[in-house]
Write a protein that holds these residues in place. Structure first.
Motif, mmCIF file in Angstrom:
data_model
loop_
_atom_site.group_PDB
_atom_site.id
_atom_site.type_symbol
_atom_site.label_atom_id
_atom_site.label_comp_id
_atom_site.label_asym_id
_atom_site.label_seq_id
_atom_site.Cartn_x
_atom_site.Cartn_y
_atom_site.Cartn_z
ATOM 1 N N ILE A 113 0.834 -1.203 0.000
ATOM 2 C CA ILE A 113 0.000 0.000 0.000
ATOM 3 C C ILE A 113 0.866 1.250 0.000
ATOM 4 O O ILE A 113 0.619 2.199 -0.760
ATOM 5 C CB ILE A 113 -0.949 -0.015 1.218
ATOM 6 C CG1 ILE A 113 -2.026 -1.093 1.033
ATOM 7 C CG2 ILE A 113 -1.607 1.356 1.411
ATOM 8 C CD1 ILE A 113 -2.910 -1.300 2.239
ATOM 9 N N ILE A 114 1.894 1.263 0.834
ATOM 10 C CA ILE A 114 2.763 2.438 0.926
ATOM 11 C C ILE A 114 3.518 2.663 -0.381
ATOM 12 O O ILE A 114 3.637 3.794 -0.868
ATOM 13 C CB ILE A 114 3.741 2.275 2.102
ATOM 14 C CG1 ILE A 114 2.977 2.377 3.426
ATOM 15 C CG2 ILE A 114 4.843 3.329 2.046
ATOM 16 C CD1 ILE A 114 3.794 2.014 4.636
ATOM 17 N N ILE A 115 4.011 1.581 -0.984
ATOM 18 C CA ILE A 115 4.761 1.708 -2.243
ATOM 19 C C ILE A 115 3.851 2.207 -3.361
ATOM 20 O O ILE A 115 4.200 3.137 -4.101
ATOM 21 C CB ILE A 115 5.394 0.356 -2.621
ATOM 22 C CG1 ILE A 115 6.514 0.000 -1.640
ATOM 23 C CG2 ILE A 115 5.949 0.404 -4.054
ATOM 24 C CD1 ILE A 115 7.081 -1.385 -1.833
ATOM 25 N N ILE A 116 2.671 1.593 -3.500
ATOM 26 C CA ILE A 116 1.746 2.010 -4.559
ATOM 27 C C ILE A 116 1.306 3.454 -4.360
ATOM 28 O O ILE A 116 1.252 4.244 -5.314
ATOM 29 C CB ILE A 116 0.522 1.073 -4.596
ATOM 30 C CG1 ILE A 116 0.939 -0.340 -5.017
ATOM 31 C CG2 ILE A 116 -0.550 1.616 -5.548
ATOM 32 C CD1 ILE A 116 -0.160 -1.375 -4.858
ATOM 33 N N ALA A 117 0.990 3.812 -3.121
ATOM 34 C CA ALA A 117 0.553 5.186 -2.838
ATOM 35 C C ALA A 117 1.628 6.191 -3.223
ATOM 36 O O ALA A 117 1.334 7.254 -3.791
ATOM 37 C CB ALA A 117 0.199 5.325 -1.358
ATOM 38 N N GLY A 118 2.883 5.869 -2.924
ATOM 39 C CA GLY A 118 3.976 6.775 -3.269
ATOM 40 C C GLY A 118 4.220 6.852 -4.758
ATOM 41 O O GLY A 118 4.390 7.940 -5.315
ATOM 42 N N ASP A 119 4.213 5.700 -5.430
ATOM 43 C CA ASP A 119 4.493 5.674 -6.869
ATOM 44 C C ASP A 119 3.396 6.350 -7.678
ATOM 45 O O ASP A 119 3.672 6.975 -8.707
ATOM 46 C CB ASP A 119 4.647 4.222 -7.348
ATOM 47 C CG ASP A 119 5.929 3.571 -6.849
ATOM 48 O OD1 ASP A 119 6.816 4.305 -6.375
ATOM 49 O OD2 ASP A 119 6.030 2.332 -6.918
ATOM 50 N N GLU A 120 2.138 6.226 -7.222
ATOM 51 C CA GLU A 120 1.011 6.730 -8.010
ATOM 52 C C GLU A 120 0.348 7.950 -7.397
ATOM 53 O O GLU A 120 -0.712 8.374 -7.860
ATOM 54 C CB GLU A 120 -0.024 5.607 -8.179
ATOM 55 C CG GLU A 120 0.531 4.383 -8.886
ATOM 56 C CD GLU A 120 -0.520 3.318 -9.138
ATOM 57 O OE1 GLU A 120 -1.723 3.621 -8.982
ATOM 58 O OE2 GLU A 120 -0.130 2.190 -9.491
ATOM 59 N N GLN A 121 0.978 8.532 -6.378
ATOM 60 C CA GLN A 121 0.454 9.742 -5.739
ATOM 61 C C GLN A 121 -0.984 9.536 -5.265
ATOM 62 O O GLN A 121 -1.881 10.329 -5.564
ATOM 63 C CB GLN A 121 0.538 10.929 -6.693
ATOM 64 C CG GLN A 121 1.959 11.296 -7.102
ATOM 65 C CD GLN A 121 2.783 11.784 -5.915
ATOM 66 O OE1 GLN A 121 2.457 12.791 -5.293
ATOM 67 N NE2 GLN A 121 3.847 11.072 -5.586
#
Length: 235
Positions: free
Chosen positions: A134-142
């Motif tokens: 969740i943290i990685i996706i949120a960061g990569d996709e704003q």
């Protein structure tokens, strides 16, 4: 050296940030004891408030960032995310206000994800997402992380997030729309409730073989999910 001597700082949290505090600590100055020179971010989260819900910090009247180091006697005012206000002269802790919000919901918010999609909001959800994913996706996709897990939002790599206070799905939907000022951004039935993909208009004759007789009789406008091929109409 005096770095190990006990010190104190006073914190005041405003508006909805008080939701994270005990009733006895809300809407008043809180005395926090510390040693050394911790960052203001560490102190805020030690008091129970996830950093992603903070957008403005004033230390002794001056705007500072999360890395600011506390000193004995500091007075810290902490304000929530201001999506509707211009804080450009100050040290905003978010890069910019939300204009086209995109979300990722944690594994316990599947129903909320469907409702947000129904309202037209790009919302990722998977019941097998780990906190790390969740943290990685949120960061990569704003994307804005939606969760009821405060510890997830306290992760230093979490940039945007909102901790839901409500437990019921419809209350959560209202909470997100009101708190993030999204009332004017709602666009109903623009996304597939299952895939999150924008639906496209489709001619009735192209999908008529898949429709029930009464649907054929009473409805003329249809939309199709290009991913899962689900058909939608105003019922």
């Amino acid at each position: 050296m005096d770095t190990d001597l006990p010190k104190t700082a006073c914190f005041r949290f405003y508006e909805e940030l008080n939701d994270f505090l005990s009733p006895a600590s809300r809407k008043q100055w809180i005395v926090w004891n510390f040693r050394g020179s911790p960052s203001v971010k560490f102190a805020i989260e030690a008091l129970g408030v996830p950093h992603v819900e903070v957008d403005l910090i004033l230390v002794n009247g001056l705007s500072v960032g999360f890395s600011h180091r506390l000193r004995d006697g500091d007075r810290i005012s902490v304000y929530p995310v201001f999506e509707a206000f211009d804080l450009s002269p100050l040290v905003r802790l978010r890069e910019r206000p939300l204009r086209e919000p995109r979300f990722i919901a944690d594994t316990h918010l599947g129903k909320l994800a469907r409702y947000l999609r129904m309202c037209g909001f790009d919302t990722l959800y998977g019941n097998d997402y780990s906190d790390e994913e969740i943290i990685i996706i949120a960061g990569d996709e704003q994307r804005v992380i939606l969760t009821r897990d405060r510890d997830l939002l306290k992760n230093k790599r979490a940039l945007r997030g909102y901790c839901l206070r409500s437990e019921k799905c419809l209350d959560q939907l209202k909470e997100v729309i009101v708190r993030l000022d999204l009332k004017n951004s709602v666009k109903l039935f623009r996304r597939c409730l299952e895939c999150n993909v924008p639906v496209v208009a489709v001619a009735k004759q192209d999908i008529i073989a898949r429709l029930q007789p009464k649907t054929v009789r009473y409805f003329e406008e249809f939309h199709l999910c290009p991913s899962c091929r689900r058909i939608y109409w105003k019922g």
